[in-house]
Design an enzyme around this catalytic site. Structure first.
Site, PDB file in Angstrom:
ATOM      1  N   ILE A  42       0.873  -1.183   0.000  1.00 27.49           N
ATOM      2  CA  ILE A  42       0.000   0.000   0.000  1.00 27.49           C
ATOM      3  C   ILE A  42       0.904   1.226   0.000  1.00 27.49           C
ATOM      4  O   ILE A  42       1.556   1.522   1.015  1.00 27.49           O
ATOM      5  CB  ILE A  42      -0.923   0.005   1.243  1.00 27.49           C
ATOM      6  N   GLU A  43       0.983   1.876  -1.146  1.00 23.33           N
ATOM      7  CA  GLU A  43       1.894   3.014  -1.276  1.00 23.33           C
ATOM      8  C   GLU A  43       1.217   4.318  -0.868  1.00 23.33           C
ATOM      9  O   GLU A  43       0.017   4.364  -0.595  1.00 23.33           O
ATOM     10  CB  GLU A  43       2.408   3.069  -2.728  1.00 23.33           C
ATOM     11  N   CYS A  52       4.779  -2.474   3.130  1.00 23.37           N
ATOM     12  CA  CYS A  52       5.032  -3.666   2.323  1.00 23.37           C
ATOM     13  C   CYS A  52       3.924  -4.701   2.516  1.00 23.37           C
ATOM     14  O   CYS A  52       3.296  -4.798   3.590  1.00 23.37           O
ATOM     15  CB  CYS A  52       6.351  -4.324   2.726  1.00 23.37           C
ATOM     16  N   GLU A  54       4.140  -7.883   2.971  1.00 25.02           N
ATOM     17  CA  GLU A  54       4.398  -8.853   4.048  1.00 25.02           C
ATOM     18  C   GLU A  54       3.914  -8.318   5.388  1.00 25.02           C
ATOM     19  O   GLU A  54       3.309  -9.036   6.188  1.00 25.02           O
ATOM     20  CB  GLU A  54       5.899  -9.144   4.168  1.00 25.02           C
ATOM     21  N   CYS A  83      12.036  -7.479   2.027  1.00 24.21           N
ATOM     22  CA  CYS A  83      13.029  -6.476   2.425  1.00 24.21           C
ATOM     23  C   CYS A  83      13.488  -6.736   3.859  1.00 24.21           C
ATOM     24  O   CYS A  83      12.867  -7.505   4.603  1.00 24.21           O
ATOM     25  CB  CYS A  83      12.460  -5.059   2.271  1.00 24.21           C
TER      26      CYS A  83
HETATM   27  N1  THU Z   1       7.631  -4.015  -1.370  1.00 22.46           N
HETATM   28  C1  THU Z   1       6.918  -4.960  -0.688  1.00 22.46           C
HETATM   29  O1  THU Z   1       5.685  -4.917  -0.651  1.00 22.46           O
HETATM   30  N2  THU Z   1       7.617  -5.927  -0.035  1.00 22.46           N
HETATM   31  C2  THU Z   1       8.978  -6.010   0.009  1.00 22.46           C
HETATM   32  O2  THU Z   1       9.519  -6.851   0.698  1.00 22.46           O
HETATM   33  C3  THU Z   1       9.799  -5.100  -0.781  1.00 22.46           C
HETATM   34  C4  THU Z   1       9.076  -3.993  -1.455  1.00 22.46           C
HETATM   35  C5  THU Z   1       6.895  -2.961  -2.070  1.00 22.46           C
HETATM   36  C6  THU Z   1       7.100  -1.585  -1.502  1.00 22.46           C
HETATM   37  C7  THU Z   1       6.798  -0.720  -2.702  1.00 22.46           C
HETATM   38  O3  THU Z   1       5.397  -0.512  -2.777  1.00 22.46           O
HETATM   39  C8  THU Z   1       7.214  -1.566  -3.891  1.00 22.46           C
HETATM   40  O4  THU Z   1       7.325  -2.904  -3.404  1.00 22.46           O
HETATM   41  C9  THU Z   1       8.526  -1.147  -4.513  1.00 22.46           C
HETATM   42  O5  THU Z   1       9.527  -1.038  -3.569  1.00 22.46           O
END
Ligand code: THU
Length: 132
Positions: A42-43, A52, A54, A83
């Site tokens: 969810i950005e 993220c 997860e 991450c």
């Molecule tokens: N992102 C995740 O949802 N999980 C991760 O472990 C790494 C990155 C998302 C964050 C962002 O919305 C997009 O991936 C690019 O970084």
């Protein structure tokens, strides 16, 4: 079970809100009681507030009363790894056995590792003294 978890993560990925990165992520966690909880990234226009997939899945599990994760699947273009911040949050809710981390790609390839592969010396030294 891995396939069921991947399918759940794929489904959750459809709800990803990723208009900035255009990198949708779906996640699903399996808890020790056998339940599955899902999440998507969810950005936010204030980029640092992005959550993220997860951590959304784990938050869903914990908010439903679950405290132990036995496996986590993420689905992305290219079988991404979680991450570092997410690895630490997975660690918080890992039981005595290191959870499986399943990275699945939208093209069908799957990589299975464990949390301890990613983070063999994670921070586990500060133990909570109650279940609150
Ligand atoms: N992102 C995740 O949802 N999980 C991760 O472990 C790494 C990155 C998302 C964050 C962002 O919305 C997009 O991936 C690019 O970084």
């Amino acid at each position: 079970m891995n396939n069921e978890l991947i399918r759940a993560a794929e489904e959750a990925r459809k709800n990803a809100y990723a208009p900035y990165s255009k990198f949708p992520v779906g996640a699903a966690v399996l808890t020790s009681s056998g339940r599955i909880f899902t999440g998507c990234n969810i950005e936010n226009a204030s980029f640092g507030l992005t959550i993220c997939a997860e951590r959304v899945a784990i938050a869903n599990a914990v908010a439903s009363g679950e405290r132990e994760i036995t496996a986590l699947a993420i689905v992305t273009n290219g079988a991404a790894s979680p991450c570092g911040a997410c690895l630490q949050v997975i660690q918080e809710f890992a039981g005595s056995k290191s959870p499986a981390i399943i990275s699945a790609s939208t093209d069908g390839s799957v990589i299975v590792r464990s949390l301890s592969d990613y983070m063999p010396f994670g921070f586990t030294d500060f133990k909570p003294d109650s279940d609150v």
